[in-house]
Design a protein around this motif. Sequence first.
Motif, PDB file in Angstrom:
ATOM      1  N   ASP A   1     -24.630 -45.777   2.452  1.00 29.94           N
ATOM      2  CA  ASP A   1     -24.049 -44.711   1.635  1.00 29.94           C
ATOM      3  C   ASP A   1     -24.779 -43.407   1.954  1.00 29.94           C
ATOM      4  N   TRP A   2     -24.273 -42.298   1.423  1.00 33.04           N
ATOM      5  CA  TRP A   2     -24.897 -41.002   1.652  1.00 33.04           C
ATOM      6  C   TRP A   2     -26.198 -40.879   0.858  1.00 33.04           C
ATOM      7  N   ILE A   3     -27.084 -39.981   1.324  1.00 37.65           N
ATOM      8  CA  ILE A   3     -28.351 -39.724   0.637  1.00 37.65           C
ATOM      9  C   ILE A   3     -28.192 -38.485  -0.240  1.00 37.65           C
ATOM     10  N   ILE A   4     -28.753 -38.569  -1.421  1.00 39.73           N
ATOM     11  CA  ILE A   4     -28.615 -37.502  -2.403  1.00 39.73           C
ATOM     12  C   ILE A   4     -29.455 -36.280  -2.023  1.00 39.73           C
ATOM     13  N   GLN A   5     -29.084 -35.128  -2.573  1.00 32.43           N
ATOM     14  CA  GLN A   5     -29.839 -33.874  -2.489  1.00 32.43           C
ATOM     15  C   GLN A   5     -29.990 -33.377  -1.045  1.00 32.43           C
ATOM     16  N   MET A   6     -28.864 -33.247  -0.351  1.00 37.92           N
ATOM     17  CA  MET A   6     -28.825 -32.660   0.977  1.00 37.92           C
ATOM     18  C   MET A   6     -27.950 -31.404   0.938  1.00 37.92           C
ATOM     19  N   PRO A   7     -28.272 -30.375   1.724  1.00 39.28           N
ATOM     20  CA  PRO A   7     -27.506 -29.119   1.670  1.00 39.28           C
ATOM     21  C   PRO A   7     -26.041 -29.327   2.029  1.00 39.28           C
ATOM     22  N   ALA A   8     -25.171 -28.611   1.333  1.00 42.80           N
ATOM     23  CA  ALA A   8     -23.746 -28.639   1.648  1.00 42.80           C
ATOM     24  C   ALA A   8     -23.476 -27.778   2.877  1.00 42.80           C
ATOM     25  N   ASP A   9     -22.293 -27.955   3.456  1.00 40.62           N
ATOM     26  CA  ASP A   9     -21.903 -27.173   4.635  1.00 40.62           C
ATOM     27  C   ASP A   9     -21.862 -25.692   4.284  1.00 40.62           C
ATOM     28  N   ARG A  10     -22.356 -24.876   5.208  1.00 39.94           N
ATOM     29  CA  ARG A  10     -22.502 -23.435   4.950  1.00 39.94           C
ATOM     30  C   ARG A  10     -21.915 -22.639   6.109  1.00 39.94           C
ATOM     31  N   PHE A  11     -21.180 -21.574   5.773  1.00 34.66           N
ATOM     32  CA  PHE A  11     -20.576 -20.690   6.769  1.00 34.66           C
ATOM     33  C   PHE A  11     -20.890 -19.242   6.368  1.00 34.66           C
ATOM     34  N   ASP A  12     -21.563 -18.519   7.239  1.00 34.92           N
ATOM     35  CA  ASP A  12     -21.927 -17.129   6.971  1.00 34.92           C
ATOM     36  C   ASP A  12     -21.230 -16.219   7.976  1.00 34.92           C
ATOM     37  N   ASN A  13     -20.431 -15.285   7.473  1.00 36.17           N
ATOM     38  CA  ASN A  13     -19.736 -14.313   8.312  1.00 36.17           C
ATOM     39  C   ASN A  13     -20.298 -12.926   8.036  1.00 36.17           C
ATOM     40  N   SER A  14     -20.317 -12.090   9.062  1.00 43.95           N
ATOM     41  CA  SER A  14     -20.770 -10.708   8.882  1.00 43.95           C
ATOM     42  C   SER A  14     -19.954  -9.789   9.782  1.00 43.95           C
ATOM     43  N   LEU A  15     -19.681  -8.597   9.283  1.00 46.70           N
ATOM     44  CA  LEU A  15     -19.026  -7.537  10.036  1.00 46.70           C
ATOM     45  C   LEU A  15     -19.892  -6.297   9.886  1.00 46.70           C
ATOM     46  N   SER A  16     -20.381  -5.772  11.002  1.00 49.55           N
ATOM     47  CA  SER A  16     -21.339  -4.673  10.944  1.00 49.55           C
ATOM     48  C   SER A  16     -20.837  -3.456  11.720  1.00 49.55           C
ATOM     49  N   TYR A  17     -21.284  -2.302  11.269  1.00 50.52           N
ATOM     50  CA  TYR A  17     -21.025  -1.044  11.977  1.00 50.52           C
ATOM     51  C   TYR A  17     -22.359  -0.342  12.178  1.00 50.52           C
ATOM     52  N   HIS A  18     -22.671  -0.048  13.442  1.00 46.49           N
ATOM     53  CA  HIS A  18     -23.904   0.654  13.788  1.00 46.49           C
ATOM     54  C   HIS A  18     -23.578   2.078  14.199  1.00 46.49           C
ATOM     55  N   PHE A  19     -24.181   3.019  13.497  1.00 47.19           N
ATOM     56  CA  PHE A  19     -23.988   4.428  13.804  1.00 47.19           C
ATOM     57  C   PHE A  19     -24.844   4.823  15.011  1.00 47.19           C
ATOM     58  N   SER A  20     -24.433   5.853  15.688  1.00 45.75           N
ATOM     59  CA  SER A  20     -25.197   6.340  16.833  1.00 45.75           C
ATOM     60  C   SER A  20     -26.457   7.051  16.359  1.00 45.75           C
ATOM     61  N   ASP A  21     -27.525   6.918  17.150  1.00 42.85           N
ATOM     62  CA  ASP A  21     -28.743   7.649  16.855  1.00 42.85           C
ATOM     63  C   ASP A  21     -28.490   9.142  17.030  1.00 42.85           C
ATOM     64  N   GLY A  22     -29.136   9.911  16.218  1.00 40.90           N
ATOM     65  CA  GLY A  22     -28.985  11.353  16.370  1.00 40.90           C
ATOM     66  C   GLY A  22     -29.902  12.087  15.432  1.00 40.90           C
ATOM     67  N   GLY A  23     -30.592  13.075  15.942  1.00 39.75           N
ATOM     68  CA  GLY A  23     -31.428  13.907  15.100  1.00 39.75           C
ATOM     69  C   GLY A  23     -32.524  13.118  14.430  1.00 39.75           C
ATOM     70  N   ARG A  24     -32.559  13.202  13.116  1.00 38.29           N
ATOM     71  CA  ARG A  24     -33.658  12.642  12.343  1.00 38.29           C
ATOM     72  C   ARG A  24     -33.529  11.133  12.127  1.00 38.29           C
TER      73      ARG A  24
END
Length: 796
Positions: free
Chosen positions: A655-678
């Motif tokens: 049988d399965w063993i208790i207290q194990m992490p559930a399935d996890r899915f992490d999504n990310s959408l990022s925007y990086h601005f251009s370097d400039g000035g300060r």
Amino acid sequence: MHIGKHIWLALFAGVMAVRPALAQCNMQVQGLVEDEDLHTMLVGAVVSIKSHKLEVITDESGRFLLKGLCPGKYDIDITHIGCLPVSRHIHVVDRDLVLEIKMPHAQNALEDVVVTGLAVSGRKTGAATLRGQQLEATRGESLSESLSRMNGVTTLQTGTNIYKPVINGLHSNRVLILNNGIRQEGQQWGSEHAPEIDPFIANRLTVIRGAGTLRYGHDGLGGVVLVEPHLLPATPGIRGQLHTGFFTNQRLGFISGMVEGNSQKHPAFAWRLQGTLRRGGNARTPQYFLANSGIGEQNFSATAGWLKPKKGLELFYSFFNTKLGIYSGSHIGNITDLLEVINSGEPPEFYKNQPFTYTIDRPFQAVAHHLFKAKAFTLKGETGRLNLLASWQYNRRKEYDIKRFSSSNNNPQLDIGLMTAGTDLVYDHFGKGPVKGTVGITTQYQQNLYYERFFIPNYHGINSGIFAIEKFQKNAWQLEAGLRYDYRTLFAIDRNNGDAFADRDFGGLSGTFSAIYTPSKNWWVSVNGSSAWRAPSINELYSSGLHHGAARLENGNANLDAERANGLMATLGINGSKWNVELSSFYKQIDGFIYLKPDFPPQLTIRGAFPVFSYAQTNARMHGFDASAEYLLNQHWGYGLKISLVRAWDKQAKDWIIQMPADRFDNSLSYHFSDGGRWRNTYIKLLVNTVLEQTRVPATGNIEITKPDGSVDMASDYAPPPPAYTLLGLEAGTMGHVFGRDVNLSLTGSNLLNKQYRNYMNAFRYYADDMGVNIGLKCSISLGGDKHKMKTINHE
């Protein structure tokens, strides 16, 4: 003649139109390149814009100057021997740019390849690293919360303040944590005993899985966590850094400062002082405050070093001190009310109506941890280095229960002190050939004493080990093999009433082998196998009574034997100019796997009514899959995906063993601005984290669950796993210069939709919901030397 006049006018207009554009191609980018760890200016760093075939070399002051640039977008690459490569995407508009580049030192980077800005990253070892802006975004969080940003790492929770790292389903004594090179030794066996480490010490957090764990111990079956500070400064002057921030949930504020220096008169000597304060009140779920869930923390560390070309000495001391409130609704007065809370999924109205306060009352924990380290090394010619490491630690844990009687005194109900002393003698050999390696001897002595009620006994322990690891690298192949023998003995095990337990002795071999094949820069594959063992910890053998912070009664099992884990892990990495994919699978067979099993019925004590759990042992099969992918849609937009799956099967019970992490899915959408000035490295990231319902739990057990119709089911847990949930998060950051100082700003948000949910890995899911929306604003400011550096650049 008329036509010719128009032709001349057209040519004149064209020339006049082109002249301003040509005149604008006189922009320049100047900057400074610094070793981030050593705080030294990097001479001979190559700064290039490959698309325009421009390349310059930094001078003796670490400065560079790129001339003749037109307005537009550019990708700048910076490389230097001994450092990890860095990339920057910049916009040149209508003025010159000044950049400051900090390059990670490769000496401690565990062969990771990490670049800043919006760029793919890859690694070819079993190690994952959190550093730079990613680490800055976690400031103010606990160590384990920070580690959970890495793929394959989740947390074991007890309420809103106590977190422990879980690596591929394993935690506590199966995950080793090294604080500045010292194996952290507190009462880490407890599921609600968080690591007594100030995360602000760290410049880099590293998680190692697979073959690389052998160097640090035989019992890191899950993995090893390295908390690595900055190297001490190597250039004269005094500099520092200040971190501060605020979280809306718990109204938690923090401030952490560091100051360090190097003497021009005595350049071999360097020092550092660091301290942190944190304070938060009652946490809030989407619907109510969690009564008595505040936190207070005061930490301090000091480092001094003496470094010569062929020898060196470093002294380090840290003090960690915390007071943690335990949710009052988890300590319930009678069994009827306890089962009602668990079955209904709702706290009593009395607890739901509690207001916000910073006051921490009983029940609470007070924990203090001292750590001292002395490390010396000497080079043996040009082919080896001898290292001697000595350490001393003292952990004092006090736990205060609710007073049920007015006549009760103010003493803690649980008071445990653990002293640990250790030495490591390690020799590294690194000649010019393809073979490098490490051999070493480790010893450790422990003494544990308790002063109030019994939970674990007094005991003495001795651990000793000897190991050898060799690495061969040639062309596209890198091979590594290691062997280790450890012996552990527990003796003088007794209770304060005179009852004694039998001495226990454990010993065994551990071994690892790994192979990495890198035929090109576009893909690589690694395979490693390991065999390791772990002796049962003192609580697994002899615990008896209330485990205060976890709000449960635990019973040890004196008949437990050592665990033996045999495992395989394979990883495939595929890298492109715009994307990076890493796929990793693991398989472990753990004979004698020790786990905590719910028992029935719950028990009523003078301290309240609590669920009962007992330690059991079985043969387990664990396997899983981790995946991470990064795709650069263009120079600004990027998408990321992380997947973590774990399966744990009880081979004896089928049988399965208790207290194990559930399935996890992490999504990310990022925007990086251009370097400039300060400002530079400016980004914003949307996070969507989905955790599925844990359906792989034992089908039946001995827990009686009464249904609304009066019938009784026999379940494996007091409460079923909570349903799946999806949380929306946000992260943003930027780096810049304000009044000549380096400034790093971060904005974070978790559970932005204020969703009501419960985490299966939270021990308090029996009693209350998890935390609601939480917004964090954080700022770090450099002090001292950086101001002078930028003045020098800007005045050129």
